[in-house]
Design a protein around this motif. Structure first.
Motif, PDB file in Angstrom:
ATOM      1  N   ARG A   1      10.435 -11.215  25.684  1.00 50.95           N
ATOM      2  CA  ARG A   1       9.583 -12.068  26.523  1.00 50.95           C
ATOM      3  C   ARG A   1       8.563 -11.228  27.295  1.00 50.95           C
ATOM      4  O   ARG A   1       7.397 -11.612  27.406  1.00 50.95           O
ATOM      5  CB  ARG A   1      10.440 -12.886  27.485  1.00 50.95           C
ATOM      6  CG  ARG A   1      11.164 -14.023  26.792  1.00 50.95           C
ATOM      7  CD  ARG A   1      11.908 -14.925  27.754  1.00 50.95           C
ATOM      8  NE  ARG A   1      11.079 -15.338  28.868  1.00 50.95           N
ATOM      9  CZ  ARG A   1      11.544 -15.521  30.104  1.00 50.95           C
ATOM     10  NH1 ARG A   1      12.803 -15.316  30.390  1.00 50.95           N
ATOM     11  NH2 ARG A   1      10.738 -15.911  31.069  1.00 50.95           N
TER      12      ARG A   1
ATOM     13  N   GLN B   1      -0.057 -10.441  25.376  1.00 56.52           N
ATOM     14  CA  GLN B   1      -1.031 -11.511  25.596  1.00 56.52           C
ATOM     15  C   GLN B   1      -2.039 -11.122  26.675  1.00 56.52           C
ATOM     16  O   GLN B   1      -3.248 -11.318  26.510  1.00 56.52           O
ATOM     17  CB  GLN B   1      -0.302 -12.791  25.992  1.00 56.52           C
ATOM     18  CG  GLN B   1      -1.205 -13.989  26.110  1.00 56.52           C
ATOM     19  CD  GLN B   1      -0.412 -15.251  26.429  1.00 56.52           C
ATOM     20  OE1 GLN B   1       0.790 -15.211  26.676  1.00 56.52           O
ATOM     21  NE2 GLN B   1      -1.094 -16.374  26.435  1.00 56.52           N
TER      22      GLN B   1
ATOM     23  N   LEU C   1       4.348 -14.353  35.674  1.00 60.09           N
ATOM     24  CA  LEU C   1       4.476 -14.622  34.248  1.00 60.09           C
ATOM     25  C   LEU C   1       5.853 -14.243  33.705  1.00 60.09           C
ATOM     26  O   LEU C   1       6.313 -14.804  32.716  1.00 60.09           O
ATOM     27  CB  LEU C   1       3.399 -13.849  33.481  1.00 60.09           C
ATOM     28  CG  LEU C   1       1.957 -14.135  33.902  1.00 60.09           C
ATOM     29  CD1 LEU C   1       1.004 -13.186  33.188  1.00 60.09           C
ATOM     30  CD2 LEU C   1       1.597 -15.577  33.625  1.00 60.09           C
TER      31      LEU C   1
ATOM     32  N   ALA D   1       4.441 -11.338  26.831  1.00 56.47           N
ATOM     33  CA  ALA D   1       3.549 -11.598  27.964  1.00 56.47           C
ATOM     34  C   ALA D   1       2.570 -10.437  28.177  1.00 56.47           C
ATOM     35  O   ALA D   1       1.380 -10.664  28.420  1.00 56.47           O
ATOM     36  CB  ALA D   1       4.366 -11.845  29.228  1.00 56.47           C
TER      37      ALA D   1
END
Length: 164
Positions: A145, A152, A12, A149
């Motif tokens: 970023r 989430q 990811l 990630a």
């Protein structure tokens, strides 16, 4: 089960730590020394430029290799790897919000993940609350970023209204 028959894990987020392009400074140093020799009227002799090429390239190769081991980051749906340390995503209970304002948040004093003594230079820390009331700092160059990630992944496992 052999490794070749396993399905590859989805990555990811990934940062390599350092670029091998830095090693090209060795040949640049050798060429520079050759040009300095030639412009000083000594002609071109291979010894000094060769020594500079080998030494600079060698030292930089060692540093790049170490940076690629110790400052690389990889996030998969199951694990977060910071340098050589891996933690399971199941151990992460909460991702703290970004530091704003003049006060230093408590999470900035947490231990940095990886075997380094702190957040590596050029990276920004991300506060994590771990299981068993532990805290840690993840880190990355592209920290927004990684934060997005991680948040989430944690929210998929623990809805925001149930987070401790």
């Amino acid at each position: 089960m052999t490794r070749s028959s396993e399905t590859p894990t989805q990555v990811l987020f990934y940062e390599q730590g350092a670029s091998w392009w830095w090693v090209l400074a060795g040949p640049a140093a050798g060429v520079s020394m050759g040009l300095i020799q030639a412009s000083a009227g000594y002609g071109f002799q291979w010894l000094v430029p060769g020594i500079f090429l080998v030494l600079v390239s060698g030292f930089l190769a060692i540093q790049v290799k170490a940076a690629r081991i110790h400052t690389s980051v990889e996030l998969t749906p199951e694990t977060l790897r910071q340098g050589t340390e891996r933690i399971s995503i199941d151990e992460i209970v909460r991702v703290y919000p970004e530091a704003t304002g003049p006060e230093t948040p408590k999470w900035q004093s947490f231990r940095a993940l990886g075997e380094l003594t702190g957040v590596p230079r050029g990276r920004t820390g991300i506060g994590l609350k771990l299981t068993n009331d532990r805290g840690a700092q993840a880190w990355a160059r592209k920290h927004q970023r990684l934060r997005m990630a991680l948040t989430q992944l944690v929210e998929e496992r623990i809805p925001p209204d149930r987070a401790p």
